[in-house]
Write a protein that holds these residues in place. Sequence first.
Motif, mmCIF file in Angstrom:
data_model
loop_
_atom_site.group_PDB
_atom_site.id
_atom_site.type_symbol
_atom_site.label_atom_id
_atom_site.label_comp_id
_atom_site.label_asym_id
_atom_site.label_seq_id
_atom_site.Cartn_x
_atom_site.Cartn_y
_atom_site.Cartn_z
ATOM 1 N N ASP A 129 38.943 10.177 32.382
ATOM 2 C CA ASP A 129 39.043 10.487 30.957
ATOM 3 C C ASP A 129 38.746 9.240 30.117
ATOM 4 O O ASP A 129 39.554 8.795 29.303
ATOM 5 C CB ASP A 129 40.405 11.076 30.610
ATOM 6 N N PRO B 56 37.362 7.138 27.078
ATOM 7 C CA PRO B 56 37.199 7.497 25.669
ATOM 8 C C PRO B 56 35.767 7.913 25.325
ATOM 9 O O PRO B 56 35.559 8.831 24.531
ATOM 10 C CB PRO B 56 37.595 6.210 24.937
ATOM 11 N N SER C 256 42.504 13.802 20.252
ATOM 12 C CA SER C 256 42.364 12.353 20.172
ATOM 13 C C SER C 256 43.021 11.737 21.398
ATOM 14 O O SER C 256 43.765 12.395 22.121
ATOM 15 C CB SER C 256 43.026 11.805 18.897
ATOM 16 N N GLY C 257 42.737 10.486 21.629
ATOM 17 C CA GLY C 257 43.376 9.773 22.720
ATOM 18 C C GLY C 257 42.893 10.191 24.091
ATOM 19 O O GLY C 257 41.877 10.863 24.254
ATOM 20 N N PHE C 258 43.657 9.787 25.093
ATOM 21 C CA PHE C 258 43.361 10.069 26.483
ATOM 22 C C PHE C 258 43.964 11.395 26.927
ATOM 23 O O PHE C 258 44.832 11.960 26.251
ATOM 24 C CB PHE C 258 43.953 8.977 27.379
ATOM 25 N N ASP D 129 47.432 8.999 29.033
ATOM 26 C CA ASP D 129 47.497 7.799 28.208
ATOM 27 C C ASP D 129 48.036 6.607 28.999
ATOM 28 O O ASP D 129 49.156 6.657 29.512
ATOM 29 C CB ASP D 129 48.403 8.067 27.010
ATOM 30 N N THR E 283 51.510 5.306 27.820
ATOM 31 C CA THR E 283 52.647 6.129 28.249
ATOM 32 C C THR E 283 53.027 5.810 29.686
ATOM 33 O O THR E 283 54.212 5.714 30.031
ATOM 34 C CB THR E 283 52.294 7.616 28.109
#
Length: 361
Positions: A274, A276, A338-340, A343, A346
Amino acid sequence: MKKYMACIATVVAVGSVSACGSSNGSSTGSAPATAATTGSKAATGGFTGSTKLPSGKVGVLQVNAQSERIQIWGKTAKDALSKVGWKSEVIDGKGDPAAWAQAMTTFINEKVDGIVTLAIDPAAILPQLKAAKAAGIPVITAGITVAGPGKNLYAANYAPPDGRFGQVLADYLKTKFPAGTEYVDQDLTAVSGAHALITAGDPLMKAAGFKLVGTKDLNPADLVPQTSKAAVDLTAGHPKAKIMLTCCDFAPPIVVPALKQAGRTGVTIAARYDNPSSLALIRQGAPVVIAAADSDQSVLLAIGQLLAKKASGTAIDPKADAGKYTFKMVDKATVPASGFVFDPATQIAAAVKQWQTEYSR
């Protein structure tokens, strides 16, 4: 081998690119790891207040920091070590075996407490692995599986099973395309972990009735033009191909614009991680699907093992990552806004919390 593994930094800088696989958004594989473990005890945490953990330093060697995913893993290692008060030295190996050897020698001479390598097969640094072992410095390889002579010199190899990415992609694709669909492969046999995706995915694709009509083996010394040219050549030579199964994460931001320019926009690019750039491509509607996994867990597990060894002499457990990874398919229906998908921040926070519990007095 000047440039290999993953999305090229210059491509990422100039455009939005993405690679994702999708389905219904549900995970496949084992349950997600809630934190990195250290072997005999659960390890996690950020160290605040009094702690029994001594200070230390870890050397991190990246196969090539032009790789978007390798960059992410390097940052995960650096950020996690900083949060526990340890020093880190992250060196970009620039895809050059001579640079890898020099970096390993530097770490050994500095008497670091441990070394984490990212995506380097052991044969390329065999003398340095032997020297590290003789010096009592544990070396753990993370992120991707490695193979070849000297693998036993690594204290552990933590990585999501690379073949599983191929299986997840194949299982997804057979729900989206009919039997008889033609497809092509982009392979990278010079990198064992990359090649494993293809060797696992192809049998499942063929068993589902898909027809492999062309394969290109990429040259790791010249990835960007090689990947672009291979994609155009494969689709031009096999105009009925509807899928391109690619070994790696770097392909989507290179292949999508190349095929668009060649007028071959109807080919689905199936890749991994994943990144970006890949997620951005999917959000923009590009025909990209990816198999994602919480691969940063592998880096955090390596760090957790090194912390435990320094703190209490705990032996490094080569099987500490068994069952720790979750896989998900991501496509336009399931891509996060948005984001992964997984993450890194996290995952770091969870690991730091565990380490804090483990080592606080």
